[in-house]
Motif scaffolding. Structure first.
Motif, PDB file in Angstrom:
ATOM      1  N   SER A 114       5.473 -10.560 -31.107  1.00 26.65           N
ATOM      2  CA  SER A 114       6.457 -10.872 -32.134  1.00 26.65           C
ATOM      3  C   SER A 114       7.282 -12.105 -31.769  1.00 26.65           C
ATOM      4  CB  SER A 114       7.385  -9.666 -32.346  1.00 26.65           C
ATOM      5  OG  SER A 114       8.028  -9.324 -31.125  1.00 26.65           O
ATOM      6  N   HIS A 115       7.421 -12.372 -30.471  1.00 27.14           N
ATOM      7  CA  HIS A 115       8.257 -13.498 -30.031  1.00 27.14           C
ATOM      8  C   HIS A 115       7.633 -14.852 -30.366  1.00 27.14           C
ATOM      9  CE1 HIS A 115      10.493 -10.475 -27.857  1.00 27.14           C
ATOM     10  NE2 HIS A 115       9.413 -10.133 -27.183  1.00 27.14           N
ATOM     11  N   ARG A 116       6.303 -14.881 -30.498  1.00 24.40           N
ATOM     12  CA  ARG A 116       5.642 -16.186 -30.651  1.00 24.40           C
ATOM     13  C   ARG A 116       4.754 -16.282 -31.886  1.00 24.40           C
ATOM     14  NH1 ARG A 116       5.197 -15.153 -25.173  1.00 24.40           N
ATOM     15  NH2 ARG A 116       3.102 -14.326 -25.440  1.00 24.40           N
ATOM     16  N   ILE A 117       4.780 -15.287 -32.763  1.00 26.26           N
ATOM     17  CA  ILE A 117       3.835 -15.291 -33.871  1.00 26.26           C
ATOM     18  C   ILE A 117       4.004 -16.525 -34.769  1.00 26.26           C
ATOM     19  CG2 ILE A 117       5.314 -13.771 -35.262  1.00 26.26           C
ATOM     20  CD1 ILE A 117       1.426 -14.005 -35.265  1.00 26.26           C
ATOM     21  N   VAL A 118       5.235 -16.897 -35.087  1.00 25.09           N
ATOM     22  CA  VAL A 118       5.442 -18.065 -35.959  1.00 25.09           C
ATOM     23  C   VAL A 118       4.973 -19.336 -35.271  1.00 25.09           C
ATOM     24  CG1 VAL A 118       7.169 -19.499 -37.109  1.00 25.09           C
ATOM     25  CG2 VAL A 118       7.322 -17.004 -37.254  1.00 25.09           C
ATOM     26  N   GLU A 119       5.387 -19.527 -34.017  1.00 28.53           N
ATOM     27  CA  GLU A 119       5.001 -20.733 -33.293  1.00 28.53           C
ATOM     28  C   GLU A 119       3.486 -20.834 -33.135  1.00 28.53           C
ATOM     29  OE1 GLU A 119       7.332 -18.651 -32.456  1.00 28.53           O
ATOM     30  OE2 GLU A 119       9.200 -19.779 -32.238  1.00 28.53           O
ATOM     31  N   SER A 120       2.835 -19.706 -32.858  1.00 26.15           N
ATOM     32  CA  SER A 120       1.384 -19.729 -32.680  1.00 26.15           C
ATOM     33  C   SER A 120       0.667 -20.068 -33.986  1.00 26.15           C
ATOM     34  CB  SER A 120       0.889 -18.386 -32.148  1.00 26.15           C
ATOM     35  OG  SER A 120       1.264 -18.223 -30.795  1.00 26.15           O
TER      36      SER A 120
END
Length: 273
Positions: free
Chosen positions: A165-171
């Motif tokens: 959840s911490h990196r889903i947007v960035e990924s």
């Protein structure tokens, strides 16, 4: 002399507790000990199933030291079950060293198959499933993550990633840049759980939808991206050729932007080359 013990690699549910086989339940009841990634996570499942088999911890930080004791127990005749927090052990989870050590010792290693987030997600994605590659978790470091995605830009098979959840947007943003905004993809979230969602569309549209909805940024994710289409590799090759010419006269960022506009190749794939 009694037979040596068996190491049973047991798949457990990825969410819904009823997604466990009768054979898995019987095995977990019968073995002498269960090696679990996190005993605090596994104990409630065992209590739900009415299983009181002893638990020992086997995780990334103690696997090297714990393996020898478990192998010795199996040599002495004890059957052992290996479980992870969810799904099939060893798929982005601990257990590799135990399985390898057991096989090296000549002990039998037996799979008790069941749930796997990779396969569950792929089965509902609507993307080609005859050939795919599993990349697991991408690096938490932006530079390394983008480098790896650029390396995969020409891959024709369906790509499968785990993400937090911490990196889903960035990924998703990095995937859009590396693979192209129009590349088809699917984001599967919280599979088999109460808030299960499966979103599909272009990478650009998925970035927008996930960014706009905080609820779609919570939980555990499987991200699947369609492989490059026929002709995409040729566009990338042509983009690299044009970029090499333009950057002799222009700053690299501007050269990549122009080469992408001319050839249709992903700009970030050119600029990161």
């Amino acid at each position: 002399m009694s037979r040596p013990g068996i190491l049973h690699v047991v798949a457990t549910p990825i969410g819904h507790r009823d997604d466990i086989s009768a054979r898995a339940i019987e095995t977990l009841k019968r073995v002498k000990v269960i090696a679990a990634e996190d005993t605090r996570h596994t104990r409630p499942l065992l209590q739900h199933l009415g299983i009181d088999t002893p638990l020992v911890a086997l995780h990334d930080h103690n696997e090297r030291t714990a393996v020898d004791g478990l192998v010795e127990r199996m040599r002495g005749g004890d059957d052992v079950a290996l479980v992870s927090d969810a799904g099939t052990p060893l798929i982005s989870d601990p257990g590799f060293r135990l399985v390898r050590a057991a096989r090296a010792a000549g002990l039998r290693v037996s799979p008790i198959p069941g749930a796997s987030a990779v396969v569950a997600a792929l089965s509902v994605a609507g993307l080609p499933s005859d050939r795919f590659i599993f990349e697991g978790f991408l690096s938490s470091k932006a530079g390394a993550r983008r480098t790896r995605l650029n390396e995969l830009a020409g891959e024709p098979r369906t790509l499968i990633f785990y993400e937090s959840s911490h990196r889903i947007v960035e990924s998703l943003e990095d995937m859009s840049a590396a693979f192209g905004a129009d590349r088809e993809a699917v984001v599967a979230r919280e599979l088999t759980k109460m808030f299960e969602t499966v979103l599909d569309g272009s990478l650009a549209s998925l970035v927008e939808r996930v960014t706009a909805d905080p609820n779609q940024q919570k939980g555990e994710f499987v991200v699947m991206v369609a492989g490059r289409e026929e002709g995409e590799e040729e566009r990338l090759a042509e983009g690299l050729r044009v970029f090499a010419i333009l950057k002799e006269e222009l700053p690299p960022a501007k050269a990549a932007k122009m080469a992408a506009a001319i050839t249709g190749a992903p700009r970030k794939a050119l600029y990161g080359s």
